[in-house]
Design a protein around this motif. Sequence first.
Motif, PDB file in Angstrom:
ATOM      1  N   LYS A 224       0.830  -1.204   0.000  1.00 19.50           N
ATOM      2  CA  LYS A 224       0.000   0.000   0.000  1.00 19.50           C
ATOM      3  C   LYS A 224       0.863   1.252   0.000  1.00 19.50           C
ATOM      4  CE  LYS A 224      -3.672   2.230   2.723  1.00 19.50           C
ATOM      5  NZ  LYS A 224      -4.508   2.079   3.951  1.00 19.50           N
ATOM      6  N   LYS A 225       1.901   1.256   0.831  1.00 27.59           N
ATOM      7  CA  LYS A 225       2.810   2.393   0.966  1.00 27.59           C
ATOM      8  C   LYS A 225       4.216   1.872   1.223  1.00 27.59           C
ATOM      9  CE  LYS A 225       3.013   7.014   1.446  1.00 27.59           C
ATOM     10  NZ  LYS A 225       2.405   7.981   0.532  1.00 27.59           N
ATOM     11  N   ILE A 226       5.205   2.517   0.581  1.00 31.54           N
ATOM     12  CA  ILE A 226       6.602   2.167   0.826  1.00 31.54           C
ATOM     13  C   ILE A 226       7.347   3.415   1.297  1.00 31.54           C
ATOM     14  CG2 ILE A 226       8.717   1.139  -0.068  1.00 31.54           C
ATOM     15  CD1 ILE A 226       7.197   0.011  -2.379  1.00 31.54           C
ATOM     16  N   TYR A 227       7.813   3.387   2.522  1.00 32.19           N
ATOM     17  CA  TYR A 227       8.656   4.464   3.035  1.00 32.19           C
ATOM     18  C   TYR A 227      10.108   4.090   2.768  1.00 32.19           C
ATOM     19  CZ  TYR A 227       4.432   6.016   5.414  1.00 32.19           C
ATOM     20  OH  TYR A 227       3.153   6.444   5.685  1.00 32.19           O
TER      21      TYR A 227
ATOM     22  N   LYS B 198       7.382   6.950  -0.567  1.00 35.62           N
ATOM     23  CA  LYS B 198       7.648   8.217   0.115  1.00 35.62           C
ATOM     24  C   LYS B 198       9.088   8.190   0.614  1.00 35.62           C
ATOM     25  CE  LYS B 198       6.309  11.164   4.013  1.00 35.62           C
ATOM     26  NZ  LYS B 198       6.469  12.403   3.219  1.00 35.62           N
ATOM     27  N   ILE B 199       9.894   9.111   0.134  1.00 37.44           N
ATOM     28  CA  ILE B 199      11.322   9.125   0.446  1.00 37.44           C
ATOM     29  C   ILE B 199      11.596   9.992   1.667  1.00 37.44           C
ATOM     30  CG2 ILE B 199      13.611   9.742  -0.436  1.00 37.44           C
ATOM     31  CD1 ILE B 199      12.285   9.195  -3.275  1.00 37.44           C
ATOM     32  N   ILE B 200      12.341   9.440   2.614  1.00 38.12           N
ATOM     33  CA  ILE B 200      12.690  10.133   3.853  1.00 38.12           C
ATOM     34  C   ILE B 200      14.206  10.256   3.913  1.00 38.12           C
ATOM     35  CG2 ILE B 200      12.561  10.069   6.370  1.00 38.12           C
ATOM     36  CD1 ILE B 200      10.061   8.310   6.069  1.00 38.12           C
ATOM     37  N   ASN B 201      14.709  11.462   3.798  1.00 42.23           N
ATOM     38  CA  ASN B 201      16.151  11.700   3.730  1.00 42.23           C
ATOM     39  C   ASN B 201      16.751  11.853   5.138  1.00 42.23           C
ATOM     40  OD1 ASN B 201      18.323  14.229   2.203  1.00 42.23           O
ATOM     41  ND2 ASN B 201      18.674  12.066   2.598  1.00 42.23           N
ATOM     42  N   LEU B 202      16.740  10.724   5.880  1.00 42.40           N
ATOM     43  CA  LEU B 202      17.262  10.683   7.239  1.00 42.40           C
ATOM     44  C   LEU B 202      18.012   9.374   7.454  1.00 42.40           C
ATOM     45  CD1 LEU B 202      14.152  11.984   9.247  1.00 42.40           C
ATOM     46  CD2 LEU B 202      16.289  13.234   8.880  1.00 42.40           C
ATOM     47  N   LYS B 203      18.778   9.323   8.549  1.00 41.60           N
ATOM     48  CA  LYS B 203      19.472   8.091   8.914  1.00 41.60           C
ATOM     49  C   LYS B 203      18.491   7.100   9.539  1.00 41.60           C
ATOM     50  CE  LYS B 203      23.641  10.767   9.940  1.00 41.60           C
ATOM     51  NZ  LYS B 203      24.532  11.249  11.017  1.00 41.60           N
TER      52      LYS B 203
END
Length: 268
Positions: free
Chosen positions: A74-77, A99-104
Amino acid sequence: MKNINKIREKNIEDFSNQWILQSDLNNGYWSDKKWIENICDSIFDLSKINNKNICEVGSGSGRIVRMLNEFKPKKIYCVEPSKNINIIKNNLKSIPSAKIINLKGDEYKLKNLDYVFSIGVIHHIYEPISTLKNINNSLKTNGKFIMWVYGYEGNEIYYVIYKFFNFFAKRLNDTLLDFFSSFLNVLILPYIYLSKISKYFPMHSYLKNIFSKCSFKHRKYIIFDQLNPTYSEYYRKNECLELLKSAGFKDIKIKRHQKYSWVLVGSK
């Protein structure tokens, strides 16, 4: 005493530069869903992620994300600390659920995820317990974490060779390392052939069933990926289990993959 943050930052920089050279996700076994199916075989049914909220920690250029997307979550982080984050954004622009999360891995804040994957990443994080605890916290109760890491068992001879080449590789810029990886790619061809006809050669299973199925270009990518990072850990079985236990996971399952690595599944 080693500086944890310094080592981690250097590894992030190494991979950020690597994605510039390896930004394309062309067709072939290297980027086919059969790769992830091979890893998860007999330990995790990938069809379970259908219509679920999932996450991949250490998404790089988006290669594994594209494989996971084939199973229709359904959703890919996508958690990726790279400074060249536009590479993964461009590669995944055709996947609206990403959804791209630019964190460690120990910085992102998500809750109630069904599944979290980290494929070929944890062994590049120096002292990864904070990342693993954060992954545990991001799962819902009984949610599952799927991890693939380099194994020490079965790699004893390779590990010595790797350390020798890595000593020099860390001193090369990426252009020279790319050329050197091409050279090694040619050099290893006879050994690949021998591994196909005899099971007595070290890493024969991996070379026969995984590495040899990749194109010349993608085999070069794999070699580069082995030599490029500042930090890589080759885990023993008991070390893998202890890592997940220390991070709070339960009902941990482990399997040896192609006689050179470990795949683990842990529940929150």
